[in-house]
Write a protein that holds these residues in place. Structure first.
Motif, PDB file in Angstrom:
ATOM      1  N   ASP A  97       0.710 -21.100  18.284  1.00  0.00           N
ATOM      2  CA  ASP A  97       2.012 -20.564  18.711  1.00  0.00           C
ATOM      3  C   ASP A  97       2.427 -19.342  17.897  1.00  0.00           C
ATOM      4  N   LYS A  98       1.975 -19.333  16.619  1.00  0.00           N
ATOM      5  CA  LYS A  98       2.426 -18.267  15.707  1.00  0.00           C
ATOM      6  C   LYS A  98       2.046 -16.889  16.201  1.00  0.00           C
ATOM      7  N   ASP A  99       0.807 -16.796  16.670  1.00  0.00           N
ATOM      8  CA  ASP A  99       0.285 -15.516  17.114  1.00  0.00           C
ATOM      9  C   ASP A  99       1.090 -14.977  18.309  1.00  0.00           C
ATOM     10  N   LEU A 100       1.410 -15.906  19.234  1.00  0.00           N
ATOM     11  CA  LEU A 100       2.193 -15.528  20.416  1.00  0.00           C
ATOM     12  C   LEU A 100       3.565 -15.003  19.996  1.00  0.00           C
ATOM     13  N   LYS A 101       4.210 -15.753  19.093  1.00  0.00           N
ATOM     14  CA  LYS A 101       5.559 -15.353  18.656  1.00  0.00           C
ATOM     15  C   LYS A 101       5.513 -14.031  17.902  1.00  0.00           C
ATOM     16  N   THR A 132       0.307 -13.725  26.732  1.00  0.00           N
ATOM     17  CA  THR A 132       0.978 -14.949  27.171  1.00  0.00           C
ATOM     18  C   THR A 132       0.104 -15.693  28.180  1.00  0.00           C
ATOM     19  N   ASN A 133      -0.553 -14.929  29.060  1.00  0.00           N
ATOM     20  CA  ASN A 133      -1.481 -15.580  29.998  1.00  0.00           C
ATOM     21  C   ASN A 133      -2.617 -16.266  29.250  1.00  0.00           C
ATOM     22  N   LYS A 134      -3.089 -15.590  28.191  1.00  0.00           N
ATOM     23  CA  LYS A 134      -4.186 -16.160  27.401  1.00  0.00           C
ATOM     24  C   LYS A 134      -3.727 -17.464  26.716  1.00  0.00           C
ATOM     25  N   TYR A 135      -2.475 -17.499  26.345  1.00  0.00           N
ATOM     26  CA  TYR A 135      -1.906 -18.692  25.693  1.00  0.00           C
ATOM     27  C   TYR A 135      -1.996 -19.905  26.622  1.00  0.00           C
ATOM     28  N   THR A 177      -3.986 -23.216  25.442  1.00  0.00           N
ATOM     29  CA  THR A 177      -3.297 -24.494  25.254  1.00  0.00           C
ATOM     30  C   THR A 177      -3.598 -25.492  26.374  1.00  0.00           C
ATOM     31  N   ALA A 178      -4.131 -25.010  27.493  1.00  0.00           N
ATOM     32  CA  ALA A 178      -4.497 -25.848  28.648  1.00  0.00           C
ATOM     33  C   ALA A 178      -3.484 -26.966  28.929  1.00  0.00           C
ATOM     34  N   PRO A 179      -2.295 -26.603  29.386  1.00  0.00           N
ATOM     35  CA  PRO A 179      -1.254 -27.622  29.607  1.00  0.00           C
ATOM     36  C   PRO A 179      -1.708 -28.756  30.525  1.00  0.00           C
ATOM     37  N   TRP A 180      -2.566 -28.469  31.507  1.00  0.00           N
ATOM     38  CA  TRP A 180      -3.022 -29.509  32.437  1.00  0.00           C
ATOM     39  C   TRP A 180      -3.848 -30.582  31.721  1.00  0.00           C
ATOM     40  N   VAL A 181      -4.478 -30.198  30.587  1.00  0.00           N
ATOM     41  CA  VAL A 181      -5.213 -31.197  29.809  1.00  0.00           C
ATOM     42  C   VAL A 181      -4.212 -32.044  29.001  1.00  0.00           C
ATOM     43  N   LEU A 182      -3.250 -31.359  28.373  1.00  0.00           N
ATOM     44  CA  LEU A 182      -2.208 -32.072  27.603  1.00  0.00           C
ATOM     45  C   LEU A 182      -1.482 -33.077  28.493  1.00  0.00           C
ATOM     46  N   ALA A 183      -1.286 -32.693  29.760  1.00  0.00           N
ATOM     47  CA  ALA A 183      -0.497 -33.531  30.674  1.00  0.00           C
ATOM     48  C   ALA A 183      -1.165 -34.871  30.947  1.00  0.00           C
ATOM     49  N   LEU A 242       3.173 -30.730  24.948  1.00  0.00           N
ATOM     50  CA  LEU A 242       3.211 -30.085  26.264  1.00  0.00           C
ATOM     51  C   LEU A 242       4.570 -29.418  26.481  1.00  0.00           C
ATOM     52  N   ALA A 243       5.616 -30.116  26.093  1.00  0.00           N
ATOM     53  CA  ALA A 243       6.961 -29.546  26.264  1.00  0.00           C
ATOM     54  C   ALA A 243       7.093 -28.262  25.445  1.00  0.00           C
ATOM     55  N   GLN A 244       6.568 -28.305  24.216  1.00  0.00           N
ATOM     56  CA  GLN A 244       6.667 -27.126  23.358  1.00  0.00           C
ATOM     57  C   GLN A 244       5.902 -25.938  23.955  1.00  0.00           C
ATOM     58  N   VAL A 245       4.720 -26.221  24.473  1.00  0.00           N
ATOM     59  CA  VAL A 245       3.902 -25.160  25.078  1.00  0.00           C
ATOM     60  C   VAL A 245       4.665 -24.516  26.245  1.00  0.00           C
ATOM     61  N   LEU A 246       5.219 -25.357  27.096  1.00  0.00           N
ATOM     62  CA  LEU A 246       5.926 -24.812  28.262  1.00  0.00           C
ATOM     63  C   LEU A 246       7.207 -24.088  27.845  1.00  0.00           C
ATOM     64  N   TYR A 247       7.843 -24.622  26.793  1.00  0.00           N
ATOM     65  CA  TYR A 247       9.018 -23.919  26.269  1.00  0.00           C
ATOM     66  C   TYR A 247       8.615 -22.531  25.770  1.00  0.00           C
ATOM     67  N   ASN A 248       7.520 -22.477  25.007  1.00  0.00           N
ATOM     68  CA  ASN A 248       7.060 -21.181  24.486  1.00  0.00           C
ATOM     69  C   ASN A 248       6.749 -20.207  25.620  1.00  0.00           C
TER      70      ASN A 248
END
Ligand code: MSP
Length: 514
Positions: free
Chosen positions: A381-385, A418-421, A425-431, A440-446
């Motif tokens: 997340d740090k790199d994105l921010k 952001t697309n690379k993020y 993070t592959a949210p569909w795997v976290l889900a 997952l919530a944090q990823v989507l929030y970011n």
């Protein structure tokens, strides 16, 4: 601090419909004006029309109309075009407006009273499309205009002259002491060389036609159209009346102009201001041109270059984005329907549009449309921010330097990041893992927060798209700093930029005849 910021576009000749190249100056000025307002400046953004002169008089004659009737119709079209393109000007000046006419007469009278104007005879050449006087030496062997290559006409008439040569040394000194006055530097060097080669006095009146402002002390003469036009930058503020606007906003922060008209703005205009004992604008910034197949743009060359048609087909913001992105800082850019459609498909539909629609869809699917931050952070997340923060700094700095294409390129780097993020993070795997719900919530929030910032960054360039994004992520917050622990309630909307079938579209565009 509340800064004053005065930005101008050139005033356009109402001599036909404007094409996609013309709109660049005004869209660019609009993006800068919007950015400055967002930053809290008190902005005055001026545009308008340059309605006098031999060129317009001839066009009106060809159309079988009186000049005023002729320009009125075209000016209406220009005003409509700026409405379509969401141009947020504060004032639209027409050089046929009464206040402008009397202010120009006042200016000419002052120059005359100060003995900066004398009567003589002009003998030389004139380029009517450029409304420019040329001497034999400037033309060399040829009898075409050195600027536009069109034939020049011989002119011999009684004229009034402005003692421009008298100001040569002062002008050189000013340009040398004020490196930012003419930008980019390549144009500054060109102009310095031109001025140092020697300034002649300038012919500032004509007698062989009458569509212009009458010289107050000799009504057989009309004022040279460039003197009339350049004065608009102060007459629009009420000069010579003290209405408050002039005192507040002059000198202008920047006159944004195409590279073809730098000479008028950096030689004629400053010397006139010196003669009037008025301060000079802080900057004249010359941008490059949008070319059609590497050459000048014109409708007769078959391609569809009508900005109204393009805006209707692809959306206003696609047109705004295209011109601002395609003309790199200080250089020329190219227009073709293919280039434009590719930009729409790759940058707008894929990179930006998909980012928003994928993110909104995931928030709806995994959290019924609402997601909060302040949950489980990870290293990635740090790199994105960090890039979010950096993009704000870099792109703001670039807009301040009028490097608009670079600013957009840097914002798009953040969009790609952001697309690379999403891939990282592959949210569909976290889900799939109940234990990863917080992550997952944090990823989507970011992702939502990145999109919120992207909307803020593109807002001056693409105001409509920014508000469509706001609707989808349920916020109107345009603050440009990263917020931790907020909440987004999303709502799926229409695709921001539907993908275009290139082949089909090109065929369709070919078949449009104007
Ligand atoms: N009337 C004068 C300006 C007087 S300002 C005191 C004039 N008008 S114009 O209608 O010919 O041009 C208006 C602007 O459009 C200029 O800045 C010009 O450089 C710009 N462009 C015209 N064609 C263009 C492109 N193909 N690409 C980018 N800008 C172009 O000049």
């Amino acid at each position: 601090m509340n800064n004053k910021y005065y930005i101008t576009t050139p005033i356009y000749y109402p001599s036909g419909k404007l094409h996609i190249g013309h709109v660049y100056t005004t869209v660019a000025a609009d993006a800068v004006a919007r950015f400055r307002r967002i930053m809290g400046d008190e902005v005055f953004f001026l545009t308008g029309t340059d309605e006098h002169g031999q060129k317009i008089q001839r066009k009106a004659q060809e159309a079988g109309k009186g000049p005023k009737e002729y320009v009125d119709e075209i000016v209406e079209g220009i005003v409509d075009l700026w409405d379509v393109l969401n141009i947020s000007y504060d004032k639209f000046i027409r050089t046929t407006d009464n206040y402008h006419v009397s202010a120009v007469q006042n200016i000419v009278q002052q120059l005359y009273d100060n003995e900066d104007i004398y009567k003589s005879e002009y003998e030389g050449w004139y380029c009517t499309p450029c409304e420019t006087f040329w001497t034999k030496t400037q033309l060399g062997e040829k009898s075409v205009c050195p600027d536009c290559n069109r034939p020049v006409e011989k002119a011999k008439e009684e004229s009034y002259f402005f003692k421009m040569s008298k100001y040569q040394d002062r002008l050189v000194e000013y340009i040398e002491n004020n490196p930012d006055f003419i930008q980019p530097t390549s144009r500054r060097n060109e102009m310095l060389a031109f001025i140092k080669a020697g300034l002649e006095d300038l012919c500032i009146s004509r007698t062989t036609f009458d569509w212009g402002i009458k010289v107050p002390f000799d009504e057989k003469h009309v004022v040279y159209v460039w003197l009339d036009a350049l004065s608009n930058y102060i007459t629009a503020l009420g000069y010579p009346e003290k209405t408050g606007l002039y005192e507040k906003f002059w000198p202008a922060n920047v006159h944004l102009v195409g590279k073809d008209i730098v000479r008028f703005h950096t030689v004629i205009w400053p010397t006139i201001l010196m003669a009037l004992d008025l301060p000079l604008p802080k900057q004249v910034f010359a941008h490059g041109w949008l070319l059609l197949d590497g050459g000048k743009m014109s409708k007769s060359r078959g391609n569809v270059v009508d900005p109204v048609i393009l805006a209707k087909k692809y959306g206003v913001d696609a047109v705004r984005y295209f011109v601002l992105r395609e003309i790199p800082f200080g250089q020329d850019g190219n227009f073709s329907n293919e280039l434009m459609i590719n930009r729409i498909n790759f940058d707008l539909a894929n990179d930006l549009g998909n980012l928003v629609s994928r993110t909104v869809a995931m928030v709806e699917k995994y959290f019924a449309g609402a997601v909060s931050g302040g949950q489980q952070e990870e290293e990635v997340d740090k790199d994105l921010k960090a890039l979010a923060v950096e993009t704000n700094e870099i792109s703001s700095d670039e807009i301040n330097k009028l490097m608009l294409s670079n600013a957009l390129a840097d914002i798009w780097k953040f969009i790609s990041r952001t697309n690379k993020y999403i891939d990282e993070t592959a949210p569909w795997v976290l889900a799939k893992d109940e234990g990863k719900k917080e992550r997952l919530a944090q990823v989507l929030y970011n992702l939502c927060e990145s999109i919120r910032l992207i909307a803020a960054y593109i807002q001056p360039f693409m105001p409509e798209t920014a508000s469509k994004i706001h609707q989808q992520i349920g916020t109107e917050n345009t603050d440009r700093t990263w917020k931790e622990g907020g909440k987004f309630t999303v709502k799926k909307g229409e695709a921001l930029f539907p993908r275009i079938d290139l082949k089909k579209e090109l065929d369709e565009l070919e078949s449009i005849t104007l």
